[in-house]
Design an enzyme around this catalytic site. Structure first.
Site, PDB file in Angstrom:
ATOM      1  N   ALA A   1      -4.742  -6.169 -11.146  1.00  0.00           N
ATOM      2  CA  ALA A   1      -3.953  -7.098 -11.578  1.00  0.00           C
ATOM      3  C   ALA A   1      -3.366  -7.999 -10.748  1.00  0.00           C
ATOM      4  O   ALA A   1      -2.091  -8.282 -10.675  1.00  0.00           O
ATOM      5  CB  ALA A   1      -2.951  -6.351 -12.387  1.00  0.00           C
ATOM      6  N   LEU A   2      -4.236  -8.741  -9.787  1.00  0.00           N
ATOM      7  CA  LEU A   2      -3.661  -9.366  -8.578  1.00  0.00           C
ATOM      8  C   LEU A   2      -3.042 -10.642  -9.062  1.00  0.00           C
ATOM      9  O   LEU A   2      -3.394 -11.252  -9.859  1.00  0.00           O
ATOM     10  CB  LEU A   2      -5.048  -9.526  -7.917  1.00  0.00           C
ATOM     11  CG  LEU A   2      -5.890  -8.394  -7.437  1.00  0.00           C
ATOM     12  CD1 LEU A   2      -6.707  -8.850  -6.553  1.00  0.00           C
ATOM     13  CD2 LEU A   2      -4.886  -7.612  -6.680  1.00  0.00           C
TER      14      LEU A   2
ATOM     15  N   HIS B   1      -0.499 -10.444  -4.119  1.00  0.00           N
ATOM     16  CA  HIS B   1      -1.524  -9.674  -3.553  1.00  0.00           C
ATOM     17  C   HIS B   1      -2.543 -10.860  -2.736  1.00  0.00           C
ATOM     18  O   HIS B   1      -2.896 -10.522  -1.591  1.00  0.00           O
ATOM     19  CB  HIS B   1      -2.421  -9.338  -4.634  1.00  0.00           C
ATOM     20  CG  HIS B   1      -1.818  -8.179  -5.500  1.00  0.00           C
ATOM     21  ND1 HIS B   1      -1.467  -8.606  -6.674  1.00  0.00           N
ATOM     22  CD2 HIS B   1      -1.567  -7.069  -5.153  1.00  0.00           C
ATOM     23  CE1 HIS B   1      -0.977  -7.375  -7.156  1.00  0.00           C
ATOM     24  NE2 HIS B   1      -0.906  -6.398  -6.375  1.00  0.00           N
TER      25      HIS B   1
ATOM     26  N   GLY C   1       2.999  -4.867   0.853  1.00  0.00           N
ATOM     27  CA  GLY C   1       3.919  -6.096   0.623  1.00  0.00           C
ATOM     28  C   GLY C   1       5.156  -5.533   0.941  1.00  0.00           C
ATOM     29  O   GLY C   1       5.551  -4.291   0.620  1.00  0.00           O
ATOM     30  N   GLU C   2       6.259  -6.276   1.576  1.00  0.00           N
ATOM     31  CA  GLU C   2       7.607  -5.848   1.490  1.00  0.00           C
ATOM     32  C   GLU C   2       8.146  -5.846   0.357  1.00  0.00           C
ATOM     33  O   GLU C   2       9.459  -5.218   0.113  1.00  0.00           O
ATOM     34  CB  GLU C   2       8.308  -6.936   2.542  1.00  0.00           C
ATOM     35  CG  GLU C   2       8.057  -6.919   3.877  1.00  0.00           C
ATOM     36  CD  GLU C   2       8.715  -7.639   4.634  1.00  0.00           C
ATOM     37  OE1 GLU C   2       9.609  -8.929   4.252  1.00  0.00           O
ATOM     38  OE2 GLU C   2       8.929  -7.770   6.131  1.00  0.00           O
TER      39      GLU C   2
ATOM     40  N   ASP D   1       7.714  -3.916  -2.083  1.00  0.00           N
ATOM     41  CA  ASP D   1       7.849  -2.292  -2.045  1.00  0.00           C
ATOM     42  C   ASP D   1       8.156  -1.930  -0.896  1.00  0.00           C
ATOM     43  O   ASP D   1       7.563  -1.293  -0.214  1.00  0.00           O
ATOM     44  CB  ASP D   1       6.376  -1.737  -2.693  1.00  0.00           C
ATOM     45  CG  ASP D   1       6.072  -2.178  -3.890  1.00  0.00           C
ATOM     46  OD1 ASP D   1       6.612  -1.764  -4.979  1.00  0.00           O
ATOM     47  OD2 ASP D   1       5.018  -2.935  -3.899  1.00  0.00           O
TER      48      ASP D   1
ATOM     49  N   GLN E   1       8.252   1.918   0.002  1.00  0.00           N
ATOM     50  CA  GLN E   1       6.892   2.605   0.126  1.00  0.00           C
ATOM     51  C   GLN E   1       6.431   2.017   1.640  1.00  0.00           C
ATOM     52  O   GLN E   1       5.735   2.720   2.294  1.00  0.00           O
ATOM     53  CB  GLN E   1       5.839   1.627  -0.908  1.00  0.00           C
ATOM     54  CG  GLN E   1       4.674   1.985  -0.710  1.00  0.00           C
ATOM     55  CD  GLN E   1       3.861   1.282  -1.937  1.00  0.00           C
ATOM     56  OE1 GLN E   1       3.717   1.902  -2.907  1.00  0.00           O
ATOM     57  NE2 GLN E   1       3.316   0.304  -1.476  1.00  0.00           N
TER      58      GLN E   1
END
Lengths: 280, 280
Positions: A35-36, A40, A150-151, A153, A156
């Site tokens: 689901a880019l 992304h 990615g920052e 998340d 994570q």
């Protein structure tokens, strides 16, 4: 324009990457759930800066969803995703089935303490165990030199960094800045769940984060500023899971010795859960 | 005679192995806790058959010992170990410190269900979590094509196989046959703990295993045969932790569908715990 190899199995992915590896080319990986969106794509561009070859994984990982969560509803748009990646010069797309990733008899778990404690874990207790095992598997399938996360998340990212260091994963973990809509809302595949009204309200998250970070950075009382921020979000219709200030490296509670701080938020708008964060 | 490179850090190990990897040579690893005996050397010879370069790790892993166990007493004979490996043409010895393997803030665990259930886990509940994390770390530090483990630690071999498959470790796990003393006792670094009297008694383990395996293979009643085996060991002075028949692949309970069976034993003689196993 490169035609990305679509790899459905770990063996196919390894075969695809082998020539690059033997030529000592650098490989970068961007793990995604598909689901880019532009967020992304910015990770993919960053990956291209870091390496000669880029592999993007598309895998909606069931083990990081609780039974009550949106695994079935999560948007799946593989054809369009591959089309987008084609324009970015991606070497391989790793899009395995659930059975390829979790074959019969699968029995192994990876758990990360430290940065996984609190925040997301208080509301999604299963989440980081699911992330840890799937990221380990994805990185070991591709063995990239670099992996870009990615920052957006942020917790994570901290958990993956800790795990990569702890397990001696042969991959450097790179965090890339959050890409935002014009009104400041962090891009997320889950934003499609928002109604038009909710979508307008959603931008308040970043406003609250930015203003709170500035006020705290200016020496204001963090406790009071965060309480006011939570109230402001609640007044606008959010159900706030957390709005917290943490050590930016360890995600531990902030102390006198904390070198840098990060403000993190998770809040629901209707049936959509949004997260975001900002440096202080 | 090759002079093995002694690598104290993960970075040094990777540098040492890089030329072989870039030349597409095959690398085999033999993880050990040192105190090498003929059993280990047979694993190294097997590794040489499987690959162009062999790396042996020597690391007494604290996380697989309970506080009550013999971590401090475990024999450490590195100089002699390296001398032995020199004669076998080993490329590198990876002998890290505990701090190199478990740096400050270390927070990651690996757990394997399936084959780890029961047997050793009933008596050493911490053991396989410790093994899983250290084997993951060792294999990811060296990234060998093949890793050789002794069948003497049969349950460990099954757990490592399961984990390697589950995590997509890029390493084929090879089990190598147990090497025995003249009287049948499985070689083990812990055999040095045995008094001369205990050492004479210890060989009974393999006698009981062999006779029970034959009797079960001939169609005898497994329950009765195992009970008699336990009694015979107890009568000779052993304290038996378990003597059990299991599915040789999954280590699950034997059913009508079990393709091959394995008989496994753990028993104490005085303060020494011995384990062994045999195909049925």
């Amino acid at each position: 324009m490169t035609e990305p190899a679509i790899c459905r199995s770990i063996a196919a992915l390894r075969d695809t990457l082998k020539p690059a590896r033997m030529a000592d080319e650098r490989i970068a990986m961007v793990p995604t759930m598909g689901a880019l969106h532009e967020g992304h794509l910015s990770l993919v561009r960053r990956a291209r800066q870091e390496a000669d070859r880029v592999v993007v994984s598309i895998f909606v990982n069931p083990t990081q969803f609780a039974p009550t969560e949106d695994f079935d509803a999560y948007p799946r748009t593989e054809e369009r995703d591959v089309e987008l990646l084609r324009t970015l010069g991606v070497e391989a797309v790793f899009a395995p089935s659930v059975g390829e990733m979790y074959p019969a008899g699968f029995a192994t778990g990876v758990s990360v303490g430290g940065p996984s404690v609190g925040l997301e874990s208080d509301f999604r207790p299963h989440f980081f165990n699911g992330v840890a095992v799937v990221v380990t598997k994805l990185l070991l399938a591709a063995l990239p030199d670099v992996a870009v996360f990615g920052e957006k998340d942020y917790q994570q990212l901290c958990v993956v960094r800790r795990m990569a260091l702890d397990l001696n994963l042969p991959t450097r973990i790179v965090g890339a800045e959050t890409v935002r809509e014009a009104d400041g809302l962090a891009m997320s595949s889950r934003n499609v769940y928002l109604s038009p009204d909710e979508r307008r309200t959603a931008a308040l998250i970043q406003t609250v984060l930015t203003e709170a970070a500035t006020a705290i950075g200016d020496g204001g009382d963090a406790g009071a500023i965060l309480a006011a921020g939570r109230e402001r979000l609640a007044a606008a219709g959010f159900r706030v899971d957390y709005l917290e200030l943490r050590d930016a490296d360890t995600l531990a509670a902030v102390t006198a010795g904390t070198a840098s701080r990060r403000l993190l938020v998770a809040a629901w708008l209707g049936r959509t859960r949004l997260i975001d964060n900002i440096a202080v």
